[in-house]
Write a protein that holds these residues in place. Structure first.
Motif: not given
Length: 277
Positions: A260-277
């Motif tokens: 559960d927590f790993g998937n949540k962190i994965a989603s947060n990182i994906k958002v940052l990757q897409i934003a390119g920051i």
């Protein structure tokens, strides 16, 4: 096409001499970066890690090696590839030919290779220990040099034993990392990852995850030593690198984990990757 010192050429035109120091001595370092939507993801973090590594290894940094210059060289190399949504790029820096252990010069050459990023997060992901050889603690182990023999042997061990990855240990029998990234374990409200002093790579996604977690008052993040026994007692485990982002682990030996927590962190990182920051 491969970028060799700023010139684009076909791979078959790249000739490595018998005096190549990356080949003879592993006298080279590299950065693996993701390119999405014509943006080099987390490029500033990769760039400053590269500069720090070159200085530590006494490589002469060319005056043109600015953040903007290398970013443009990466994007120039990506631009001549097939049009794909995501790319895996390897920037390799190595000392120029010549010398024995003592190089003739500290000047460098570089290559940029581009491949399609085919990584997909796995629903089931298994780990176990690799104990045949150790990753020795110390600052030199935190640098991404081309000497990856331990990682190669551990990857072969994983394949032979139907594992997705292996955990590397240091000479103190402490957890360092996995073959291709950093590792985090969760027990209750405490999240641990091996300290750099344990010998782990100074991962870019590791840094991002620590930054996210340090702002979450519900959890405590610790960079510390971790024993293999602690992994078996953990509630969750996840691993990180610049290409996969975050991959939750579902099993270690006979232990199974929640994700559960790993998937949540994965989603947060994906958002940052897409934003390119």
């Amino acid at each position: 096409m491969i970028n060799f010192n700023g010139n684009l050429t076909n791979p078959e035109n790249i000739k490595i001499s018998s005096e190549n120091r990356a080949f003879k001595y592993g006298d080279a370092i590299f950065e693996t970066v993701k390119v999405m939507n014509k943006k080099v993801v987390f490029w500033e973090d990769h760039y400053f890690r590269l500069m720090a590594s070159m200085r530590m290894l006494r490589m002469k940094i060319p005056i043109e090696f600015t953040l903007e210059f290398l970013e443009q060289e990466i994007l120039k190399t990506v631009a001549v590839q097939n049009d794909l949504p995501s790319y895996r790029v390897r920037l390799n820096v190595f000392r120029k030919d010549g010398g024995l252990y003592t190089p003739k010069t500290n000047k460098i050459d570089y290559t940029i290779e581009v491949k399609e990023n085919t990584f997909k997060t796995k629903e089931n992901y298994s780990l176990d220990l690799y104990k045949d050889f150790y990753n020795y603690s110390g600052l030199l182990s935190t640098i991404k040099t081309n000497n990856r023999m331990l990682n190669t042997l551990a990857s072969i061990f994983a394949e032979e034993n139907d594992l997705d990855n292996c955990i590397l240990l240091n000479e103190k029998k402490g957890v360092v990392e996995v073959t291709n990234g950093n590792i985090f374990i969760i027990k209750g409200s405490v999240i641990k990852t091996p300290a750099l002093e344990e010998g782990c790579i100074k991962g870019v996604i590791r840094k991002k995850v620590i930054s996210i977690l340090s702002k979450n008052k519900e959890y405590t993040i610790e960079e510390t030593s971790i024993s293999p026994f602690e992994i078996q007692k953990a509630d969750e485990v996840f691993i990180t690198n610049s290409i996969m982002g975050v991959q939750p682990v579902t099993s270690y030996k006979k232990k199974t984990f929640k994700t559960d927590f790993g998937n949540k962190i994965a989603s947060n990182i994906k958002v940052l990757q897409i934003a390119g920051i």
